[in-house]
Design a protein around this motif. Structure first.
Motif, PDB file in Angstrom:
ATOM      1  N   VAL A  74       0.835  -1.202   0.000  1.00  0.00           N
ATOM      2  CA  VAL A  74       0.000   0.000   0.000  1.00  0.00           C
ATOM      3  C   VAL A  74       0.873   1.258   0.000  1.00  0.00           C
ATOM      4  O   VAL A  74       0.596   2.228  -0.723  1.00  0.00           O
ATOM      5  CB  VAL A  74      -0.953   0.011   1.219  1.00  0.00           C
ATOM      6  N   MET A  75       1.947   1.239   0.786  1.00  0.00           N
ATOM      7  CA  MET A  75       2.836   2.393   0.843  1.00  0.00           C
ATOM      8  C   MET A  75       3.489   2.647  -0.518  1.00  0.00           C
ATOM      9  O   MET A  75       3.585   3.800  -0.977  1.00  0.00           O
ATOM     10  CB  MET A  75       3.920   2.156   1.901  1.00  0.00           C
ATOM     11  N   ALA A  76       3.923   1.564  -1.180  1.00  0.00           N
ATOM     12  CA  ALA A  76       4.549   1.710  -2.493  1.00  0.00           C
ATOM     13  C   ALA A  76       3.556   2.207  -3.531  1.00  0.00           C
ATOM     14  O   ALA A  76       3.864   3.075  -4.359  1.00  0.00           O
ATOM     15  CB  ALA A  76       5.147   0.363  -2.930  1.00  0.00           C
ATOM     16  N   ASP A 255      -7.448  -3.833  11.114  1.00  0.00           N
ATOM     17  CA  ASP A 255      -7.229  -2.731  12.051  1.00  0.00           C
ATOM     18  C   ASP A 255      -5.754  -2.564  12.403  1.00  0.00           C
ATOM     19  O   ASP A 255      -5.233  -1.449  12.447  1.00  0.00           O
ATOM     20  CB  ASP A 255      -8.053  -2.957  13.325  1.00  0.00           C
ATOM     21  N   VAL A 256      -5.075  -3.684  12.653  1.00  0.00           N
ATOM     22  CA  VAL A 256      -3.666  -3.602  13.034  1.00  0.00           C
ATOM     23  C   VAL A 256      -2.822  -3.164  11.835  1.00  0.00           C
ATOM     24  O   VAL A 256      -1.828  -2.436  11.985  1.00  0.00           O
ATOM     25  CB  VAL A 256      -3.180  -4.963  13.594  1.00  0.00           C
ATOM     26  N   TYR A 261       0.105   1.119   9.012  1.00  0.00           N
ATOM     27  CA  TYR A 261       0.135   1.993   7.826  1.00  0.00           C
ATOM     28  C   TYR A 261       0.162   3.460   8.251  1.00  0.00           C
ATOM     29  O   TYR A 261       0.945   4.257   7.712  1.00  0.00           O
ATOM     30  CB  TYR A 261      -1.080   1.698   6.943  1.00  0.00           C
ATOM     31  N   ASN A 262      -0.680   3.833   9.204  1.00  0.00           N
ATOM     32  CA  ASN A 262      -0.696   5.220   9.700  1.00  0.00           C
ATOM     33  C   ASN A 262       0.642   5.590  10.339  1.00  0.00           C
ATOM     34  O   ASN A 262       1.109   6.722  10.205  1.00  0.00           O
ATOM     35  CB  ASN A 262      -1.825   5.412  10.705  1.00  0.00           C
ATOM     36  N   LEU A 263       1.229   4.625  11.032  1.00  0.00           N
ATOM     37  CA  LEU A 263       2.531   4.867  11.657  1.00  0.00           C
ATOM     38  C   LEU A 263       3.588   5.164  10.597  1.00  0.00           C
ATOM     39  O   LEU A 263       4.348   6.131  10.702  1.00  0.00           O
ATOM     40  CB  LEU A 263       2.928   3.645  12.487  1.00  0.00           C
TER      41      LEU A 263
END
Length: 471
Positions: A74-76, A255-256, A261-263
């Protein structure tokens, strides 16, 4: 005494008349659940912060290898989307108006003396036009970005032409279009392309043989262009598709995974902007505030309902005729609602109960009740009567005094007997009474008190002329 039936309309009116308290209860409920949501949010943030710190140190203990891969994907993908978005926003193609394009066009003929040979050489020149070398050269001569040139320079293949040019057997042509929002810049782009092709001609003749490059036709103008419109639409569709896929992918994270991802997102943002991560502050949930207000309103309405059901005091809407079989000589309403803030709202609510009924002011109702009392006394040929009630308060006692004054003018003597059931002196004076009119206070006098008064009068053989209710 007969059983009193419950009126739905009367119940509704009684509840609505407490609208001021409803507002207070709703505010209290909203504040309480709002405070609860704030504390809950604060606790959740503290817990999440502690968990985030641990997750940042050792993510492998919180997530499986597959979950970490999902987040990294997702980050990529998000990075690719942001790069594409930034690229498109800076691209000249996305800034020009496709309905107002400056277009410089030229048809170029390649003549090698033989049709097939001309066609083959033309393909080489077309490849040159599509090459990065030409884009860099045009960018250098026009001070434009290479990315803009590659999007605003078009090659249109025309194919082999069957006519002769200066005695040649056949030529092959292709067409170049340079587009820009500025007319001069589009001409500069076209001139730079033509100059580069002629610059390349000597080297190509060494390997491909002699040939001639001729500019058959050049045109300049401003007009709408569907190619630009299609490219703009294609780029926008690609970006929208990536955004939709990214949103769906993030939504499908657990959720985890979302927390991790938010971190990572916050860490990247902090590195790019060189600022410390800002921790979310606890907030009040609007949903809880509304829920608190609604729940408080329902609770208060239920309390009023139970009070109405178990109420043992006579109401202004009761009929003495129906409950006790005695004539109701009048109902004198209270004017206390007029003195309240927004008393007109209370009047409107009361009008729902008295729909299609003639309404009287307190003074008009008092006058009618006095006349009815006079008529009741006259029918029994009485020149003296008693106004009797339980718990006559200031307003009710004042009504009795006013009736007494009016009947006195008509030659009827009136005695006021208050709390006969509980006052021995008043009960003693009752012995002299020949006719009695009950005056009962709504929401004060008990149903059983009226019943006991009637039983007392019956035992004493005293005539009951009727009753008057005071609101």
């Amino acid at each position: 005494m007969k059983e009193r039936e419950i009126s739905i309309i009367d119940l509704l009116v009684e509840i609505l008349l407490h609208w001021r308290m409803f507002i207070i209860w709703m505010l209290i409920g909203a504040v309480l659940l709002g405070a609860y949501s704030f504390n809950r949010s604060r606790s959740a943030i503290k817990s999440q912060q502690a968990q985030t710190v641990e997750m940042e140190r050792e993510p492998e203990e919180w997530l499986s290898e597959e979950e970490i891969e999902n987040v990294n994907y997702v980050m990529a993908y998000e990075k690719a989307y942001q790069e594409k978005k930034a690229y498109q926003e800076e691209l000249l193609l996305m800034q020009v108006d496709h309905n107002n394009i400056s277009k410089a066009e030229a048809t170029i003929a390649i003549d090698a003396g033989e049709r097939q040979k001309s066609y083959d050489i033309e393909k080489v020149y077309e490849d040159i036009i599509l090459s990065g070398e030409l884009v860099d050269k045009v960018a250098e001569n026009t001070d434009m970005k290479a990315a803009d040139i590659s999007e605003m320079l078009f090659l249109c293949r025309e194919g082999t032409v069957s006519y002769s040019l200066e005695g040649a057997e056949g030529i092959s042509t292709f067409r170049i279009a340079a587009m820009h929002s500025d007319e001069a810049q589009s001409k500069n782009m076209l001139d730079a392309v033509i100059a580069f092709l002629k610059e390349k001609q000597p080297d190509l003749e060494k390997s491909l043989g002699e040939h001639e490059i001729t500019i058959v036709n050049q045109s300049f103008g401003i007009a709408p262009d569907t190619l630009i419109a299609e490219k703009q639409k294609k780029l926008l569709d690609e970006r929208a598709s990536m955004k939709r896929i990214l949103s769906d992918t993030i939504e499908n994270l657990s959720d985890v995974e979302k927390q991790y991802y938010n971190l990572l997102s916050n860490d990247e943002e902090s590195e790019e902007n060189a600022v410390v991560e800002v921790v979310s502050a606890p907030g009040v949930s609007v949903k809880y505030v509304l829920l608190g207000a609604v729940m408080a309103a329902f609770i208060y309405a239920f309390i009023l309902f139970m009070i109405y059901i178990f109420n043992t005091k006579i109401r202004a809407t009761d009929s003495l005729q129906e409950l006790y079989d005695i004539p109701q000589l009048g109902m004198v309403p209270s004017e206390k609602n007029d003195k309240k803030v927004f008393g007109f709202i209370d009047k409107w609510i009361i009008s729902l109960r008295n729909h299609n009924k003639r309404q009287f002011t307190s003074e008009e109702a008092l006058e009618l009740a006095s006349v009815a009392a006079k008529m009741a006394a006259g029918k029994e040929t009485l020149h003296e009567l008693s106004l009797m009630g339980s718990g006559l308060k200031e307003h009710s006692f004042d009504i009795c005094e006013k009736i007494k004054e009016r009947l006195k003018k008509d030659g009827i003597q009136v005695n006021i007997l208050n709390n006969v059931l509980y006052d021995a002196q008043m009960m003693g004076e009752l012995e002299k009474a020949k006719g009695v009119i009950l005056v009962e206070s709504a929401n004060i006098t008990l149903y059983n008190e009226i019943f006991e008064e009637l039983e007392l009068l019956k035992r004493q053989g005293i005539k009951v002329l009727g009753g008057i209710l005071v609101g």
